[in-house]
Write a protein that holds these residues in place. Sequence first.
Motif, short mmCIF file in Angstrom:
data_model
loop_
_atom_site.label_atom_id
_atom_site.label_comp_id
_atom_site.label_asym_id
_atom_site.label_seq_id
_atom_site.Cartn_x
_atom_site.Cartn_y
_atom_site.Cartn_z
N PHE A 41 0.82 -1.22 0.00
CA PHE A 41 0.00 0.00 0.00
C PHE A 41 0.85 1.27 0.00
CE2 PHE A 41 -3.18 -3.02 1.50
CZ PHE A 41 -4.29 -2.60 0.78
N PHE A 42 0.37 2.25 -0.78
CA PHE A 42 0.96 3.58 -0.83
C PHE A 42 -0.17 4.61 -0.69
CE2 PHE A 42 4.18 1.01 -2.70
CZ PHE A 42 5.39 1.65 -2.49
N LYS A 43 0.17 5.75 -0.10
CA LYS A 43 -0.83 6.79 0.15
C LYS A 43 -0.60 7.99 -0.76
CE LYS A 43 -2.69 9.65 3.92
NZ LYS A 43 -2.54 10.03 5.34
N ASP A 44 -1.65 8.45 -1.42
CA ASP A 44 -1.59 9.63 -2.27
C ASP A 44 -1.56 10.87 -1.38
OD1 ASP A 44 -2.42 11.93 -3.92
OD2 ASP A 44 -2.82 10.43 -5.46
N GLU A 45 -0.53 11.72 -1.55
CA GLU A 45 -0.37 12.89 -0.69
C GLU A 45 -1.46 13.93 -0.91
OE1 GLU A 45 3.48 14.52 -1.29
OE2 GLU A 45 4.49 13.00 -0.11
N VAL A 46 -2.03 13.97 -2.10
CA VAL A 46 -3.04 14.99 -2.42
C VAL A 46 -4.43 14.54 -1.99
CG1 VAL A 46 -4.11 16.35 -4.24
CG2 VAL A 46 -1.66 15.86 -4.34
N SER A 47 -4.86 13.38 -2.49
CA SER A 47 -6.23 12.90 -2.21
C SER A 47 -6.36 12.17 -0.89
CB SER A 47 -6.68 11.98 -3.35
OG SER A 47 -5.92 10.78 -3.35
N PHE A 53 -0.40 -1.82 -4.71
CA PHE A 53 0.35 -2.18 -5.92
C PHE A 53 0.70 -3.67 -5.88
CE2 PHE A 53 0.78 2.33 -5.97
CZ PHE A 53 0.99 2.69 -7.29
N MET A 54 0.49 -4.33 -7.01
CA MET A 54 0.89 -5.73 -7.13
C MET A 54 1.18 -6.06 -8.58
SD MET A 54 -2.74 -7.77 -6.61
CE MET A 54 -2.93 -7.20 -4.94
N LEU A 55 1.84 -7.19 -8.79
CA LEU A 55 2.16 -7.65 -10.13
C LEU A 55 1.33 -8.88 -10.45
CD1 LEU A 55 6.07 -7.38 -10.04
CD2 LEU A 55 4.42 -5.64 -10.73
N GLN A 56 1.02 -9.03 -11.75
CA GLN A 56 0.21 -10.16 -12.19
C GLN A 56 0.78 -10.72 -13.48
OE1 GLN A 56 -4.35 -10.30 -12.22
NE2 GLN A 56 -3.90 -9.79 -14.34
N LYS A 57 0.98 -12.03 -13.51
CA LYS A 57 1.46 -12.68 -14.73
C LYS A 57 0.29 -12.93 -15.67
CE LYS A 57 5.61 -14.84 -12.86
NZ LYS A 57 6.36 -16.10 -12.65
N TYR A 67 -4.57 -0.84 -7.32
CA TYR A 67 -5.96 -0.89 -6.86
C TYR A 67 -6.27 0.22 -5.85
CZ TYR A 67 -6.75 -5.44 -9.05
OH TYR A 67 -6.91 -6.45 -9.96
N ASP A 68 -7.37 0.94 -6.10
CA ASP A 68 -7.87 1.91 -5.15
C ASP A 68 -8.50 1.15 -3.98
OD1 ASP A 68 -9.32 3.84 -3.71
OD2 ASP A 68 -9.69 5.02 -5.50
N ASN A 74 -8.88 -1.12 -10.51
CA ASN A 74 -7.52 -0.91 -11.01
C ASN A 74 -7.46 0.48 -11.64
OD1 ASN A 74 -4.90 -1.17 -11.90
ND2 ASN A 74 -5.41 -2.47 -13.63
N THR A 75 -6.70 1.39 -11.05
CA THR A 75 -6.72 2.79 -11.47
C THR A 75 -5.67 3.13 -12.53
OG1 THR A 75 -5.32 3.36 -9.59
CG2 THR A 75 -7.68 3.60 -9.29
N LEU A 76 -4.88 2.15 -12.95
CA LEU A 76 -3.93 2.39 -14.04
C LEU A 76 -4.68 2.33 -15.36
CD1 LEU A 76 -0.69 0.43 -13.10
CD2 LEU A 76 -1.10 2.87 -12.96
N GLN A 77 -4.82 3.47 -16.01
CA GLN A 77 -5.63 3.55 -17.22
C GLN A 77 -4.92 2.90 -18.40
OE1 GLN A 77 -6.74 7.58 -18.01
NE2 GLN A 77 -7.49 7.95 -15.94
N ARG A 78 -5.63 2.02 -19.10
CA ARG A 78 -5.10 1.48 -20.34
C ARG A 78 -5.13 2.58 -21.41
NH1 ARG A 78 -4.27 -3.96 -20.41
NH2 ARG A 78 -5.13 -5.13 -18.66
N GLY A 79 -4.15 2.54 -22.29
CA GLY A 79 -4.04 3.60 -23.29
C GLY A 79 -2.96 4.60 -22.92
#
Length: 224
Positions: A41-47, A53-57, A67-68, A74-79
């Motif tokens: 887990f990591f914390k957003d300083e602003v929000s 965070f994790m990895l997936q094969k 993940y929020d 999953n908040t990492l936007q594709r594109g």
Amino acid sequence: MVIKNTLYCMVFLIVLVFVYGCDSNNTKEKSSDTSQQEGYFFKDEVSQSFFEFMLQKNKGDIELLMYDKANHNNTLQRGYIKIIAIFPHECTLCLPVLTHINRLSSQITQLQIIVLSEKEIQMKMYQDFLIVSDTFHKLIATNDTFPLFVDYLKRSLNIEIQDFTAPFFLLVDNNNKIVRSYEGPILEEVFEIDIGEIIYNMEKNKQNFKHNKQDSMTIDNKKS
């Protein structure tokens, strides 16, 4: 007759043992796959939001997931192409490098920059050089798990990190697949070349998809 019944019983027992053994192995494999997927887990300083965070094969590739904690999305936007900057607490080169990398976000619209730091970063002297936007995120590790997170990346990506006080970067493509890792101060031009390669492949895939769609429509029209 007795011998025949005995043989049937023996065959039945052998089949039963075989099926149970296979099922037991499958269960072990599933549990080991689950145990390999670690989250940090990591914390957003602003929000003030928390992200895991994790990895997936996936089909031989390794994808990054973010993940929020609030909605489990999953908040990492594709594109988008992502640069994940991983900054240890005692890193003296991190912020000067970040100012150069951050400039890329003004030149490449599909670029997202995420900074994962061990402690809060004092950025006052660099603030004027940073381009603050929706695609720039700064997060801090929680519960002193930063060294474990770095070790997790090292094990999962099968890489050797030489200096744990130096900046470390991951380049993630538009499908959230990790395509490169870098250690130490990296020139802006190096990222520019590697990102350019990803953008080229993105455009090539778009063109191929467009041509395939047109070919499919042409065949359908001929049939009708």
